[in-house]
Scaffold this motif. Structure first.
Motif, short mmCIF file in Angstrom:
data_model
loop_
_atom_site.label_atom_id
_atom_site.label_comp_id
_atom_site.label_asym_id
_atom_site.label_seq_id
_atom_site.Cartn_x
_atom_site.Cartn_y
_atom_site.Cartn_z
N SER A 1 0.82 -1.15 -0.03
CA SER A 1 0.06 -0.06 -0.03
C SER A 1 0.73 1.36 0.11
O SER A 1 0.34 2.41 -0.22
N GLN A 2 2.20 1.06 0.22
CA GLN A 2 3.14 2.28 0.34
C GLN A 2 4.37 2.05 0.00
O GLN A 2 5.00 0.89 0.42
N LEU A 3 5.02 3.08 -0.71
CA LEU A 3 6.45 2.79 -0.99
C LEU A 3 7.03 4.28 -0.65
O LEU A 3 6.47 5.10 -0.83
N LYS A 4 8.31 4.09 -0.38
CA LYS A 4 8.86 5.48 -0.07
C LYS A 4 10.49 5.46 -0.45
O LYS A 4 11.42 4.56 -0.31
N GLU B 1 6.41 9.74 -1.37
CA GLU B 1 5.65 8.48 -0.92
C GLU B 1 4.93 8.25 -2.04
O GLU B 1 3.99 9.00 -2.41
N VAL B 2 4.75 6.98 -2.23
CA VAL B 2 3.84 6.53 -3.22
C VAL B 2 2.70 5.52 -2.52
O VAL B 2 3.02 4.74 -1.89
N THR B 3 1.42 5.94 -2.46
CA THR B 3 0.45 4.90 -1.82
C THR B 3 -0.76 4.44 -2.90
O THR B 3 -0.73 5.18 -4.19
N ASN C 1 -2.75 0.62 -4.11
CA ASN C 1 -3.12 -0.88 -3.45
C ASN C 1 -2.64 -1.58 -4.83
O ASN C 1 -3.03 -1.88 -5.77
#
Length: 90
Positions: free
Chosen positions: A17-20, A27-29, A31
């Motif tokens: 759900s999240q990459l940083k 941050e990329v959110t 699914n």
């Protein structure tokens, strides 16, 4: 650290759900599905890595694990069946 792939409460598969970015903190959110390789257990991931490092030789893997070729072949067949099922190619 092992990436958890199943919910510790209900055992259903987890999604990303999240990459940083560690550098700029972007941050990329969303699914996102995990790649199938990351859905495998650590032992299964290690098996695939060992197969790759043995240049695709089941015989060499059996020698390194001090087990028989048929035992290693059966493990390989189980992995192939599982991956086919996961990718819908069964």
């Amino acid at each position: 650290m092992k990436l958890p792939v199943n919910c510790p409460s209900c055992e259903n598969p987890l999604k990303v759900s999240q990459l940083k970015c560690e550098t700029c903190l972007t941050e990329v959110t969303g699914n996102y599905e995990l790649p199938f390789y990351l859905k495998l257990s650590r032992e299964e991931q290690d098996f695939i890595m060992n197969f790759f490092l043995a240049s695709g030789s089941i015989k060499e893997m059996a020698r390194q694990a001090d087990t028989s070729y048929p035992t290693m072949r059966n493990r390989m067949d189980d992995m192939i069946a599982k991956i086919k099922k996961m990718t819908g190619n069964d």
